[in-house]
Design a protein around this motif. Structure first.
Motif, mmCIF file in Angstrom:
data_model
loop_
_atom_site.group_PDB
_atom_site.id
_atom_site.type_symbol
_atom_site.label_atom_id
_atom_site.label_comp_id
_atom_site.label_asym_id
_atom_site.label_seq_id
_atom_site.Cartn_x
_atom_site.Cartn_y
_atom_site.Cartn_z
ATOM 1 N N THR A 1 0.834 -1.208 0.000
ATOM 2 C CA THR A 1 0.000 0.000 0.000
ATOM 3 C C THR A 1 0.870 1.259 0.000
ATOM 4 N N ALA A 2 0.236 2.366 -0.366
ATOM 5 C CA ALA A 2 0.939 3.657 -0.332
ATOM 6 C C ALA A 2 1.431 3.942 1.086
ATOM 7 N N THR A 3 0.649 3.534 2.077
ATOM 8 C CA THR A 3 1.061 3.768 3.468
ATOM 9 C C THR A 3 2.351 3.015 3.770
ATOM 10 N N GLN A 4 2.408 1.747 3.354
ATOM 11 C CA GLN A 4 3.633 0.961 3.603
ATOM 12 C C GLN A 4 4.837 1.581 2.880
ATOM 13 N N ILE A 5 4.600 2.007 1.642
ATOM 14 C CA ILE A 5 5.707 2.572 0.852
ATOM 15 C C ILE A 5 6.168 3.890 1.476
ATOM 16 N N ASN A 6 5.212 4.724 1.886
ATOM 17 C CA ASN A 6 5.595 6.011 2.478
ATOM 18 C C ASN A 6 6.289 5.841 3.824
ATOM 19 N N ARG A 7 5.977 4.761 4.536
ATOM 20 C CA ARG A 7 6.716 4.454 5.778
ATOM 21 C C ARG A 7 8.193 4.193 5.436
ATOM 22 N N GLN A 8 8.439 3.461 4.367
ATOM 23 C CA GLN A 8 9.830 3.199 3.974
ATOM 24 C C GLN A 8 10.537 4.514 3.622
ATOM 25 N N TYR A 9 9.805 5.395 2.926
ATOM 26 C CA TYR A 9 10.406 6.696 2.606
ATOM 27 C C TYR A 9 10.669 7.515 3.876
ATOM 28 N N ALA A 10 9.773 7.389 4.831
ATOM 29 C CA ALA A 10 9.967 8.142 6.084
ATOM 30 C C ALA A 10 11.235 7.649 6.789
ATOM 31 N N ILE A 11 11.450 6.328 6.763
ATOM 32 C CA ILE A 11 12.675 5.784 7.376
ATOM 33 C C ILE A 11 13.893 6.284 6.593
ATOM 34 N N ALA A 12 13.776 6.226 5.275
ATOM 35 C CA ALA A 12 14.899 6.668 4.426
ATOM 36 C C ALA A 12 15.237 8.129 4.697
ATOM 37 N N LYS A 13 14.206 8.955 4.795
ATOM 38 C CA LYS A 13 14.430 10.392 4.999
ATOM 39 C C LYS A 13 15.124 10.638 6.341
ATOM 40 N N ALA A 14 14.639 9.939 7.366
ATOM 41 C CA ALA A 14 15.254 10.096 8.697
ATOM 42 C C ALA A 14 16.700 9.589 8.682
ATOM 43 N N LEU A 15 16.942 8.526 7.961
ATOM 44 C CA LEU A 15 18.300 7.974 7.865
ATOM 45 C C LEU A 15 19.251 8.984 7.210
ATOM 46 N N PHE A 16 18.825 9.545 6.076
ATOM 47 C CA PHE A 16 19.732 10.452 5.365
ATOM 48 C C PHE A 16 19.896 11.781 6.108
ATOM 49 N N ALA B 1 25.942 -4.404 11.435
ATOM 50 C CA ALA B 1 25.522 -3.198 12.163
ATOM 51 C C ALA B 1 24.717 -2.283 11.244
ATOM 52 N N HIS B 2 23.705 -1.633 11.827
ATOM 53 C CA HIS B 2 22.901 -0.641 11.101
ATOM 54 C C HIS B 2 22.678 0.544 12.029
ATOM 55 N N PRO B 3 22.441 1.728 11.473
ATOM 56 C CA PRO B 3 22.081 2.862 12.311
ATOM 57 C C PRO B 3 20.802 2.549 13.111
ATOM 58 N N GLN B 4 20.652 3.227 14.245
ATOM 59 C CA GLN B 4 19.516 2.945 15.120
ATOM 60 C C GLN B 4 18.172 3.090 14.399
ATOM 61 N N ILE B 5 18.087 4.053 13.494
ATOM 62 C CA ILE B 5 16.800 4.262 12.795
ATOM 63 C C ILE B 5 16.407 3.008 12.003
ATOM 64 N N ILE B 6 17.384 2.290 11.488
ATOM 65 C CA ILE B 6 17.099 1.033 10.769
ATOM 66 C C ILE B 6 16.724 -0.044 11.794
ATOM 67 N N ARG B 7 17.485 -0.102 12.867
ATOM 68 C CA ARG B 7 17.187 -1.100 13.917
ATOM 69 C C ARG B 7 15.773 -0.907 14.462
ATOM 70 N N ASP B 8 15.398 0.359 14.660
ATOM 71 C CA ASP B 8 14.078 0.648 15.238
ATOM 72 C C ASP B 8 12.951 0.107 14.355
ATOM 73 N N HIS B 9 13.208 0.010 13.065
ATOM 74 C CA HIS B 9 12.144 -0.379 12.125
ATOM 75 C C HIS B 9 12.504 -1.657 11.374
ATOM 76 N N TYR B 10 13.384 -2.423 11.987
ATOM 77 C CA TYR B 10 13.970 -3.581 11.313
ATOM 78 C C TYR B 10 12.911 -4.564 10.840
ATOM 79 N N GLU B 11 11.959 -4.873 11.709
ATOM 80 C CA GLU B 11 10.947 -5.866 11.372
ATOM 81 C C GLU B 11 10.055 -5.376 10.225
ATOM 82 N N GLU B 12 9.741 -4.103 10.254
ATOM 83 C CA GLU B 12 8.910 -3.527 9.194
ATOM 84 C C GLU B 12 9.652 -3.546 7.848
#
Ligand SMILES: O=C(O)CCC(=O)C(=O)O
Ligand SMILES: [Fe+2]
Length: 363
Positions: A66-81, A132-143
């Protein structure tokens, strides 16, 4: 599930589509929901045969994300960068040795014309790639894991079965069996961000953000992102824009599949250019999945009645040269050569990749 202590993610809202009247490529969409309907596979196979090798990319719709799932991935990406560079550099990928897992910084200084993007590649969620991954990735690892697994199991594998059917291979698992998730192999989800460049800097490199190329995996999946810039080289020799549609994934047939299919399924030649005027100041976030054959897969065409009928479209000397080269060796060689250009070891992208087999660049 996000961990309970993780700070909430700032929701991601994609920027608006361009209003400019661009020369868009006309691409077909494969409706994956047809696969579960009687006659659907046959209909999709006929559709594939009607467009294959004409326009390059195609879309898939009804892919189950869904768009919601995809936008969640973008939100993680944005926070990571948005993390400080020092933090991101702790996870830098070892591209010199052909390993693309982790963070790739943007080129700077006199090399800044070579690329203006940052990437973070998250490999398959298997013990081989535990790292190892940045914490933002760890926080959302399962998703992120669930998102990646959905692409592999529900989009990649059905498409590989469809292509085996198109190639009239008796065993419809023939291609899927070269892409088993739990086997060694560097398949990954990529978060990507291109940063706008001043007009003069772009002009100095012909407004090219990524030179014309083919990818080096099996299939590439590009999720909705509205900042125009991706172009495909059409059969009439014209570069046309590829429109990203909210409910479609753009799919790219890639070099490994071209090889495995005896050249019947051609790699898509594409590039990325400076976005149009109304989007030129946007950062261009990307969400891309690169499916790869298992590490040990030999770069050798599969036996296919279709290829026997129409003849192999591969250059025999390259087929012989690649005998004994594995998918992993080949991909590592490509990544390492790309590294050498990006970091200024060489002045031009190298064409000779492995065993004398070249990589073409198209601009
Ligand atoms: O950013 C895009 O739209 C395409 C990127 C691409 O071609 C690549 O990373 O191989
Ligand atoms: Fe690409």
């Amino acid at each position: 599930m996000p961990s309970t202590t993780a700070p909430p993610l700032e929701p991601y809202v994609p920027p608006p589509q361009t209003k400019e009247n661009l020369d868009w490529a006309s691409l077909e969409a494969l409706d994956l929901s047809l696969l579960s309907q009687p006659g659907g596979k046959q209909a999709l196979a006929e559709q594939v045969l009607s467009f294959i090798n004409k326009n390059g990319f195609f879309y898939v719709t009804n892919h189950g994300l869904t768009a919601t799932q995809i936008n969640r991935q973008y939100a993680i990406a944005k926070a990571l960068f948005a993390l400080p560079l020092d933090e991101k550099l702790k996870y830098i990928c070892d591209t010199a040795s052909g390993d693309f897992r982790g963070y790739k910084p943007q080129s700077t200084g006199k090399l800044s014309g070579r690329d203006n993007d940052e990437r973070y590649n998250i490999p398959k969620f298997t013990p081989e790639h535990e790292r190892a991954h940045p914490q933002i990735i760890r926080d959302h690892y399962e998703e992120i894991r669930e998102f990646s697994l959905h692409i592999h199991d529900k989009i990649l594998l059905p498409l590989l079965r469809l292509f085996a059917y198109v190639l009239e291979i008796d065993d419809e698992e023939a291609l899927a069996n070269l892409h088993r998730y739990d086997e060694p192999g560097l398949e990954y989800l990529r978060y990507m961000i291109y940063h706008p460049r001043p007009a003069a800097d772009d002009a100095a490199v012909g407004n090219i953000w990524a030179k014309g190329h083919t990818d080096y995996n099996t299939l590439t999946f590009l999720f909705y992102q509205p900042v125009a810039g991706l172009q495909v080289l059409s059969p009439d020799g014209v570069w046309r824009y590829v429109r990203s549609e909210p409910d479609a994934i753009i799919v790219n047939i890639v070099d490994a599949l071209e090889y495995l299919s005896g050249g019947f399924l051609k790699s898509t030649v594409h590039r990325v250019v400076r976005p149009p005027g109304d989007q030129v100041s946007e950062s261009r976030l990307g969400l891309i999945y690169f499916a790869r054959p298992e590490a040990r897969v030999a770069m050798r065409p599969l036996e296919s009645p279709v290829v026997e009928r129409v003849g192999s479209r591969l250059d025999g000397k390259y087929v012989r040269a690649l005998e004994g080269v594995t998918a992993e060796e080949w991909a590592r060689a490509r990544i390492a050569k790309d590294h050498r250009f990006r970091t200024g070891v060489v002045d031009q992208p190298e064409r000779d990749i492995i065993a004398g087999v070249p990589q073409q660049y198209y601009d």
